[in-house]
Design a protein around this motif. Structure first.
Motif, mmCIF file in Angstrom:
data_model
loop_
_atom_site.group_PDB
_atom_site.id
_atom_site.type_symbol
_atom_site.label_atom_id
_atom_site.label_comp_id
_atom_site.label_asym_id
_atom_site.label_seq_id
_atom_site.Cartn_x
_atom_site.Cartn_y
_atom_site.Cartn_z
ATOM 1 N N GLY A 191 -14.727 -3.758 22.068
ATOM 2 C CA GLY A 191 -14.697 -2.466 21.404
ATOM 3 C C GLY A 191 -14.223 -1.360 22.330
ATOM 4 O O GLY A 191 -13.422 -0.497 21.929
ATOM 5 N N ARG A 192 -14.716 -1.389 23.553
ATOM 6 C CA ARG A 192 -14.288 -0.362 24.502
ATOM 7 C C ARG A 192 -12.793 -0.503 24.822
ATOM 8 O O ARG A 192 -12.075 0.493 24.920
ATOM 9 N N GLN A 193 -12.332 -1.760 24.963
ATOM 10 C CA GLN A 193 -10.907 -1.985 25.228
ATOM 11 C C GLN A 193 -10.058 -1.481 24.075
ATOM 12 O O GLN A 193 -8.993 -0.891 24.282
ATOM 13 N N ARG A 194 -10.527 -1.712 22.839
ATOM 14 C CA ARG A 194 -9.782 -1.242 21.662
ATOM 15 C C ARG A 194 -9.716 0.279 21.639
ATOM 16 O O ARG A 194 -8.669 0.863 21.317
ATOM 17 N N LEU A 195 -10.817 0.936 21.995
ATOM 18 C CA LEU A 195 -10.827 2.395 22.041
ATOM 19 C C LEU A 195 -9.875 2.901 23.118
ATOM 20 O O LEU A 195 -9.106 3.851 22.885
ATOM 21 N N GLU A 196 -9.930 2.303 24.295
ATOM 22 C CA GLU A 196 -9.036 2.712 25.386
ATOM 23 C C GLU A 196 -7.570 2.585 24.972
ATOM 24 O O GLU A 196 -6.754 3.460 25.263
ATOM 25 N N LEU A 197 -7.243 1.482 24.296
ATOM 26 C CA LEU A 197 -5.855 1.275 23.886
ATOM 27 C C LEU A 197 -5.431 2.309 22.863
ATOM 28 O O LEU A 197 -4.302 2.827 22.926
ATOM 29 N N ALA A 198 -6.313 2.661 21.932
ATOM 30 C CA ALA A 198 -5.973 3.678 20.928
ATOM 31 C C ALA A 198 -5.724 5.035 21.587
ATOM 32 O O ALA A 198 -4.772 5.742 21.235
ATOM 33 N N ILE A 199 -6.583 5.381 22.549
ATOM 34 C CA ILE A 199 -6.392 6.647 23.262
ATOM 35 C C ILE A 199 -5.084 6.623 24.049
ATOM 36 O O ILE A 199 -4.327 7.594 24.066
ATOM 37 N N LEU A 200 -4.809 5.496 24.682
ATOM 38 C CA LEU A 200 -3.590 5.363 25.475
ATOM 39 C C LEU A 200 -2.345 5.450 24.599
ATOM 40 O O LEU A 200 -1.380 6.147 24.932
ATOM 41 N N LEU A 201 -2.346 4.764 23.469
ATOM 42 C CA LEU A 201 -1.186 4.815 22.565
ATOM 43 C C LEU A 201 -0.957 6.230 22.040
ATOM 44 O O LEU A 201 0.188 6.689 21.921
ATOM 45 N N ARG A 202 -2.038 6.920 21.742
ATOM 46 C CA ARG A 202 -1.897 8.298 21.270
ATOM 47 C C ARG A 202 -1.274 9.185 22.354
ATOM 48 O O ARG A 202 -0.435 10.044 22.063
#
Length: 358
Positions: free
Chosen positions: A340-351
């Motif tokens: 879950g944390r990795q998914r959140l990090e990736l979403a923030i990074l893509l944004r």
């Protein structure tokens, strides 16, 4: 151009094939090929390594028969060397007996190289002019032009140079530039659009501390100064990952990006727009206290702890916990698991990548 000739080893020394060799080089000249292209295509035709050097301009290029071009190789001596001027020459590195058309190939190679080098000997901006920095970073400029600009900037074309892409208000550079000058008194800088560019041989031991507040920096690899455009490309990519708050630091080294560099190079803004998690973050940003929520999410990713995130954003622990719970409900997954944390990090990074697209 590739259809003009077979391999040189397959050509006889007759008038027709000599004309084909001449036409090969005429085509390169008429299409305004760069010096690098001339060396690469000549090596492929000759089926041996070839090179060109001009000590006055600081240019030395060599290509193997496969078309791999390298800069600043030792210059050979021997019968397959043709002088262009007192400062420049071309050569063939033929092992064994020469081919029938080697002499005319070397002659036309020298003629074409002379034309390309002479185009570079016109006036350039005065040393210190920001235009010199832009020319040194230009991928569209020829190697000879870049080498001359690099030398006028007082860099050795073969010596390693970092290119830095710096995002900051002009007033925020007051700490960075003196710190860079202390590490390398020959540092050069210029403004290219909204980004400040710096060329330096050395970096301060703690670049992040030297940068000060409000500064984001992307650092390209230390490459030969003649290859500054590649370091500049790397620096701009690294800058896209640099943040003053979030999962990435404010100073990012291109060499440390790994697979992230491939993500930045291949993902377009329209691709990122299709990611549902990014859309939810955009919606959260428009809510009351939306900016605060995104800051909490970034701090949580950076620290891995709600309590540490609270310290980072100067909020009470209960406020941070509530912001995280709100975001979990909207995104539809828990931040408490590694996935879950990795998914959140990736979403923030893509944004972030979407919002910092070149």
């Amino acid at each position: 151009m590739n259809g003009l000739l077979l391999r040189l080893s397959a050509l006889d020394a007759d008038a027709e094939n000599a004309v084909r060799v001449i036409a090969f080089f005429d085509t390169l000249i008429s299409t305004r090929a760069t010096l690098r292209t001339l060396v690469r295509e000549t090596a492929r035709l000759a089926e041996c390594a070839v090179g060109v050097a001009d000590c006055e301009l600081g240019v030395c290029l060599r290509s193997d028969p496969a078309g791999q071009v390298i800069a600043h190789t030792p210059e050979p001596v021997g019968p397959a060397v043709r002088e262009i001027s007192p400062s420049s020459r071309v050569w063939l590195e033929r092992a064994g007996e020469p081919f029938a058309l080697d002499t005319i190939l070397l002659e036309r190679f020298a003629f074409a190289a002379a034309l390309l080098l002479d185009r570079t000997r016109g006036p350039l901006p005065e040393p210190g002019d920001e235009a010199l920095v832009e020319l040194a970073l230009s991928a569209s400029a020829g190697e000879a032009e870049r080498a001359r600009a690099v030398r006028l900037l007082r860099f050795d074309p073969s010596a390693g140079v970092h290119v830095l892409a710096v995002a900051a208000a002009p007033g925020d550079l007051r700490h960075l530039l003196p710190a860079l000058a202390a590490a390398d008194p020959g540092v050069r800088s210029a403004s290219i659009g909204p980004v400040h560019v710096v060329l330096t041989r050395s970096l301060p031991a703690d670049l992040r501390e030297a940068a000060g507040e409000g500064v984001r920096i992307g650092v390209g690899d230390a490459l030969p100064a003649i290859d500054a455009p590649e370091s500049w490309r790397q620096a701009r990519t690294a800058l896209r990952f640099a943040t003053r708050e979030g999962p990435c630091p404010a100073v990012v080294q291109a060499g440390q990006l790994g697979a992230l560099a491939a993500i930045a190079a291949r993902l377009r803004a329209e691709d990122i727009a299709k990611v549902a998690d990014v859309g939810v973050l955009d919606a959260l940003a428009t809510d009351p206290h939306g900016a605060d929520t995104l800051a909490v999410l970034a701090a949580f990713c950076a620290t891995g702890s709600a309590r540490k995130a609270a310290v980072e954003v100067y909020r009470h622990h209960s406020t941070v916990t509530a912001r995280l719970a709100q975001a979990e409900a909207r995104l539809g997954f828990s931040f408490g698991t590694p996935a879950g944390r990795q998914r959140l990090e990736l979403a923030i990074l893509l944004r972030q990548l979407r919002d910092t697209a070149e």
